[in-house]
Design an enzyme around this catalytic site. Structure first.
Site, PDB file in Angstrom:
ATOM      1  N   HIS A  72     -82.568  42.117  -8.364  1.00 52.50           N
ATOM      2  CA  HIS A  72     -84.006  42.116  -8.642  1.00 52.50           C
ATOM      3  C   HIS A  72     -84.489  43.539  -8.899  1.00 52.50           C
ATOM      4  CE1 HIS A  72     -85.199  38.052  -6.601  1.00 52.50           C
ATOM      5  NE2 HIS A  72     -84.091  37.947  -7.291  1.00 52.50           N
ATOM      6  N   TYR A 197     -95.010  38.436  -2.460  1.00 56.75           N
ATOM      7  CA  TYR A 197     -95.646  38.629  -1.158  1.00 56.75           C
ATOM      8  C   TYR A 197     -97.127  38.337  -1.372  1.00 56.75           C
ATOM      9  CZ  TYR A 197     -91.489  40.946   0.754  1.00 56.75           C
ATOM     10  OH  TYR A 197     -90.223  41.226   1.213  1.00 56.75           O
ATOM     11  N   PRO A 288     -90.316  41.045   9.800  1.00 56.60           N
ATOM     12  CA  PRO A 288     -89.497  40.793   8.608  1.00 56.60           C
ATOM     13  C   PRO A 288     -90.146  41.179   7.281  1.00 56.60           C
ATOM     14  CG  PRO A 288     -90.372  38.742   9.498  1.00 56.60           C
ATOM     15  CD  PRO A 288     -90.739  39.810  10.473  1.00 56.60           C
ATOM     16  N   LYS A 292     -86.135  44.665   6.352  1.00 52.97           N
ATOM     17  CA  LYS A 292     -85.297  45.791   6.781  1.00 52.97           C
ATOM     18  C   LYS A 292     -84.295  45.475   7.893  1.00 52.97           C
ATOM     19  CE  LYS A 292     -86.443  49.062   4.097  1.00 52.97           C
ATOM     20  NZ  LYS A 292     -85.848  48.283   2.994  1.00 52.97           N
ATOM     21  N   TYR A 380     -88.739  50.105   0.170  1.00 59.14           N
ATOM     22  CA  TYR A 380     -88.252  48.723   0.074  1.00 59.14           C
ATOM     23  C   TYR A 380     -86.817  48.684  -0.456  1.00 59.14           C
ATOM     24  CZ  TYR A 380     -88.560  43.661  -0.500  1.00 59.14           C
ATOM     25  OH  TYR A 380     -88.360  42.310  -0.382  1.00 59.14           O
TER      26      TYR A 380
END
Ligand code: FAD
Ligand code: DHB
Length: 386
Positions: A72, A197, A288, A292, A380
């Protein structure tokens, strides 16, 4: 019996440590409370950051990951019904790979057995002694026989509910949040390629996947949620509401697995006590939202394998002495990032209008400022190892 490193726990941390040590010529034995089948099917995390993937490639563990993992190049922050893409490739020149934690665990177990590794499943009553200078791990094996394993060092890789952290009295930094995640795995083809998200006034929702046929979805719920109150129809309805956006459709399908997980931040310091070294969830937990947890576990054992190799082969103590501080720098960065993502995206039950305005302001800033988006992308996709 004797070995060089006794490892408690066959999660990603314990298994990868055993693999890394074997590559350096160091013997280990892994003791696991559950069965092999159980640890291989336990559904958990799904995002591998860039340094994790590079490490797994470097140490010969990425054949299936490279074939089946989904690369991704960005994620979407969705709020007020609009998608805002964070373009990792453009911002930081690297991305993430979606590959289930249980697939990583399967690959690790297969590699350890192929290399003649010693993994013992279904052990119980594990106890640690002699941690100052001559560690002994006692346990009951799967046949009910009490056994002792003498070793030069112990790696406590037994997760948040394990026994290793209780062998000493680390300082503990802890935060609980007023929400949990309800997660489902569904036999439904993902309708979008990337993760979303979604911040909605009903609460946070996450859209993820495992394969071209399997979707992984999460909903923010109250911490005392009883899964029985969430029949599948209610879950799908709520997912459709929270993820709603122009052009988005939700593909429903049979729910293969569902569960509720509490959310917390937790750090134990130091991560070492004599010859005991904690790694992964045994030492720290992150919410979560930043994806990580598993990546930190892997980063810890990379440092630990190198430190133990220098210590056990050349008697060098500088690596083991620096182990805790080295790991905690990355851990606290991830703690901050995970707390920040969580605070920005979830809806606090007592959240007032002021808090909500702050969250929306932060979301707008994050998607409109290149500097802010780069910071999210850098964290991220995974900061480089020190
Ligand atoms: P673990 O994977 O927990 O492995 C520890 C192992 O030790 C287990 O196999 C356990 O059975 C074994 N063990 C425990 N006690 C003993 C004992 N006394 N003796 C012997 N063996 C023992 N992270 C994300 O990024 N995204 C997610 O969606 C996500 N979902 C999660 C859902 C759940 C229910 C949980 C618990 C965690 C989730 N995480 C998630 C976090 C992520 O899965 C962990 O960070 C990761 O598993 C850490 O790996 P580990 O090897 O340190 O610990
Ligand atoms: C997944 C889990 C996470 O916690 C996250 O932040 C992203 C994806 C997943 O299970 O796919």
């Amino acid at each position: 019996m004797r070995t060089q490193v006794g490892i408690v726990g066959a999660g990603p941390a314990g298994l990868l440590l055993s693999h890394l040590l074997a590559r350096a010529g160091i013997e280990s034995v892994v003791l696991e409370a559950r069965s092999r089948e159980y640890v291989q099917q336990r559904v958990r995390a799904g995002v591998l950051e860039h340094p994790t993937v590079e490490l797994l490639r470097e140490v010969g563990l990425a054949d299936r990951l490279d074939r089946e993992g989904m690369a991704h190049q960005g994620i979407s922050l969705r709020f007020e019904g609009v998608d805002h893409r964070i373009d990792f490739a453009d911002l930081v020149g690297r991305g993430i790979t979606v590959y289930g934690q249980q697939e990583v665990v399967k690959d690790l177990i297969a590699a350890r057995f192929a290399d003649g590794g010693d993994l013992r499943f279904e052990v119980s009553d594990v106890a640690l002694d002699g941690l100052a200078d001559a560690p002994v791990i006692s346990y009951t094996d799967s046949g009910g026989q009490r056994r002792e394993l003498r070793c030069d060092a112990v790696a406590g890789c037994d997760g948040f509910h394990g026994i290793s952290r209780g062998a000493y009295a680390p300082a503990v930094f802890d935060r609980e949040y007023p929400y949990a995640w309800l997660g489902i795995l569904a036999k439904a083809a993902p309708t979008q390629h990337e993760l979303a998200y979604s911040h909605h006034r009903n609460g946070f929702a996450l859209y993820s996947m495992r394969s071209p046929e399997i979707t992984r979805l999460y909903l923010q719920v109250p911490p005392d949620t009883d899964i029985a109150d969430w029949p599948d129809t209610r879950i799908w309805d709520e997912l459709a509401i929270r993820h709603a956006a122009e052009g988005f459709t939700l593909n429903e399908g049979p729910v293969l697995e569902k569960g509720v997980t509490g959310i917390r931040s937790f750090v134990a310091e130091p991560m070492r006590h004599g010859r005991l070294f904690l790694a992964g969830d045994a030492a720290h937990i992150v919410p979560p939202t930043g994806a990580k947890g598993m990546n930190l576990a892997i980063a810890d054992v990379r440092v630990l394998a190198e430190a133990l190799t220098a210590y056990l082969t050349r008697g060098e103590e500088s690596g083991v002495d620096a182990y805790s501080d080295t790991c905690l720098r990355r851990v606290w960065r991830a703690e901050h990032f995970s707390w920040w993502m969580t605070s920005m995206l979830h809806v606090a039950p007592d959240g007032d209008a002021f808090t909500r305005r702050l969250q929306l302001s932060q979301l707008h800033y994050t998607v409109s400022s290149r500097a802010a988006a780069t910071s999210l992308a850098e964290n991220y996709t995974g900061l480089p190892y020190a």
